[in-house]
Scaffold this active site. Structure first.
Site, PDB file in Angstrom:
ATOM      1  N   GLU A  26      -3.434   2.313  -7.458  1.00  0.00           N
ATOM      2  CA  GLU A  26      -3.799   3.475  -6.650  1.00  0.00           C
ATOM      3  C   GLU A  26      -2.721   4.548  -6.823  1.00  0.00           C
ATOM      4  O   GLU A  26      -1.660   4.464  -6.167  1.00  0.00           O
ATOM      5  CB  GLU A  26      -3.890   3.089  -5.168  1.00  0.00           C
ATOM      6  CG  GLU A  26      -4.879   1.990  -4.877  1.00  0.00           C
ATOM      7  CD  GLU A  26      -5.290   1.965  -3.407  1.00  0.00           C
ATOM      8  OE1 GLU A  26      -6.475   2.131  -3.137  1.00  0.00           O
ATOM      9  OE2 GLU A  26      -4.406   1.817  -2.542  1.00  0.00           O
TER      10      GLU A  26
ATOM     11  N   SER B 279      -9.476   7.984  -3.497  1.00  0.00           N
ATOM     12  CA  SER B 279     -10.555   8.990  -3.446  1.00  0.00           C
ATOM     13  C   SER B 279     -11.798   8.578  -4.230  1.00  0.00           C
ATOM     14  O   SER B 279     -12.493   9.426  -4.787  1.00  0.00           O
ATOM     15  CB  SER B 279     -10.050  10.352  -3.933  1.00  0.00           C
ATOM     16  OG  SER B 279      -9.070  10.859  -3.056  1.00  0.00           O
TER      17      SER B 279
ATOM     18  N   HIS C 151       0.846  -1.198   0.000  1.00  0.00           N
ATOM     19  CA  HIS C 151       0.000   0.000   0.000  1.00  0.00           C
ATOM     20  C   HIS C 151       0.885   1.253   0.000  1.00  0.00           C
ATOM     21  O   HIS C 151       1.971   1.258   0.598  1.00  0.00           O
ATOM     22  CB  HIS C 151      -0.923   0.004   1.223  1.00  0.00           C
ATOM     23  CG  HIS C 151      -1.945   1.105   1.163  1.00  0.00           C
ATOM     24  ND1 HIS C 151      -1.673   2.372   1.622  1.00  0.00           N
ATOM     25  CD2 HIS C 151      -3.205   1.134   0.662  1.00  0.00           C
ATOM     26  CE1 HIS C 151      -2.747   3.133   1.415  1.00  0.00           C
ATOM     27  NE2 HIS C 151      -3.686   2.403   0.837  1.00  0.00           N
TER      28      HIS C 151
ATOM     29  N   GLY D 295      -6.294   9.286  -0.007  1.00  0.00           N
ATOM     30  CA  GLY D 295      -6.405   9.878   1.330  1.00  0.00           C
ATOM     31  C   GLY D 295      -6.852  11.336   1.347  1.00  0.00           C
ATOM     32  O   GLY D 295      -7.147  11.925   0.308  1.00  0.00           O
TER      33      GLY D 295
HETATM   34  P1  PGA Z   1      -9.168   6.750  -0.075  1.00  0.00           P
HETATM   35  O1  PGA Z   1      -8.156   5.578   0.297  1.00  0.00           O
HETATM   36  O2  PGA Z   1     -10.330   6.142  -0.835  1.00  0.00           O
HETATM   37  O3  PGA Z   1      -9.579   7.331   1.233  1.00  0.00           O
HETATM   38  O4  PGA Z   1      -8.416   7.712  -0.943  1.00  0.00           O
HETATM   39  C1  PGA Z   1      -7.847   4.581  -0.646  1.00  0.00           C
HETATM   40  C2  PGA Z   1      -6.703   3.727  -0.167  1.00  0.00           C
HETATM   41  O5  PGA Z   1      -5.821   4.217   0.531  1.00  0.00           O
HETATM   42  O6  PGA Z   1      -6.642   2.532  -0.479  1.00  0.00           O
END
Ligand code: PGA
Length: 244
Positions: free
Chosen positions: A167, A205, A97, A173
């Site tokens: 991602e 997001s 991640h 985030g």
């Molecule tokens: P988020 O997080 O949807 O809050 O951007 C996604 C992730 O970190 O896997």
């Protein structure tokens, strides 16, 4: 390629949120939407795994861990091994991640070892890959993501036990900026070509307003959602948006 625009996988990374009891309640609430024809998964903190595994499995929801160490056991204070996760009968483990890569300095070599540890313990893994804002600005997004994916996956023992989540780090985030689906489709297409039959998820997001557009990107088989899916109602509305 997934010709059906509905997601086949949909889940949330709870990050460092929820106590053990809160996760049991959360998963129990999701159980009533778990027959949607989509494989649901929840990835809570380690402390929630033992308590929530029964309720998750009764509802056919996969429960996953957020991290593992590459060794089976040893002098690694504070760490959790694949052997321990496997004994809990968790369904999957997250590897690579962006928050592990950035905040905890995990590089591609460490991520490769963790993926191998997951495989050695029979754990399904979600491998996260994603370019930085700088790499995107330089026009090197696809190259960076493919490099991460190859370093983790080339010659891996059982590719059928790996899902890949794309991602972009700049899209994740609180401070993240939601990606324009058209702007990231070059990367999802390149990953699709590389991955063969491995499922490809998108995350960063994602919310109820955007889920449908990400889920319809060619070759994308599912969504990996953070903040927008941390309540049962939020989870359900993003899932509905993705599935229609
Ligand atoms: P988020 O997080 O949807 O809050 O951007 C996604 C992730 O970190 O896997």
């Amino acid at each position: 390629m997934n010709g059906d625009p509905r997601p086949r996988y949909f889940g949330t990374n709870l990050k460092m949120h929820q106590t053990a009891d809160e996760t049991v309640q959360f998963v129990a609430r999701l159980a009533r939407i778990a027959s949607s024809g989509v494989q649901l998964f929840v990835i809570p903190p380690f402390t929630s795994l033992a308590g929530a595994i029964g309720v998750a499995h009764a509802a056919n929801i996969w429960l996953g861990a957020q991290n593992l160490h590459w060794a089976q056991s040893g002098e690694y204070t504070g760490e959790i091994s694949g052997r321990m996760l496997s004994a809990l009968e968790v369904d999957l483990v997250l590897v690579g991640h962006a928050e592990r890569r950035q905040t905890f300095s995990e590089d591609d070599a460490v991520i490769r070892r963790k993926l191998e540890a997951a495989q050695a313990n029979g754990l399904r893994a979600i491998l996260c890959v994603g370019e930085t804002a700088e790499e995107r600005r330089c026009g090197a997004a696809a190259e960076a993501v493919l490099r991460q994916a190859r370093l983790a996956l080339d010659g891996i023992a059982d590719p059928s036990r790996v899902l890949v989540a794309y991602e972009p780090t700049w899209a994740i985030g609180e401070g993240g900026e939601a990606a324009d689906p058209a702007a990231i489709s070059e990367v999802t297409a390149a990953l699709r070509d590389l991955l063969g039959s491995m499922p490809l998820l998108y995350g960063g997001s994602v919310n109820a307003g955007s889920a449908g557009r990400y889920a319809r990107l060619p070759g994308v088989d599912g969504l990996f959602v953070g903040r927008a899916a941390w309540t049962p109602d939020g989870f359900e509305s993003v899932l509905r948006a993705a599935a229609t």
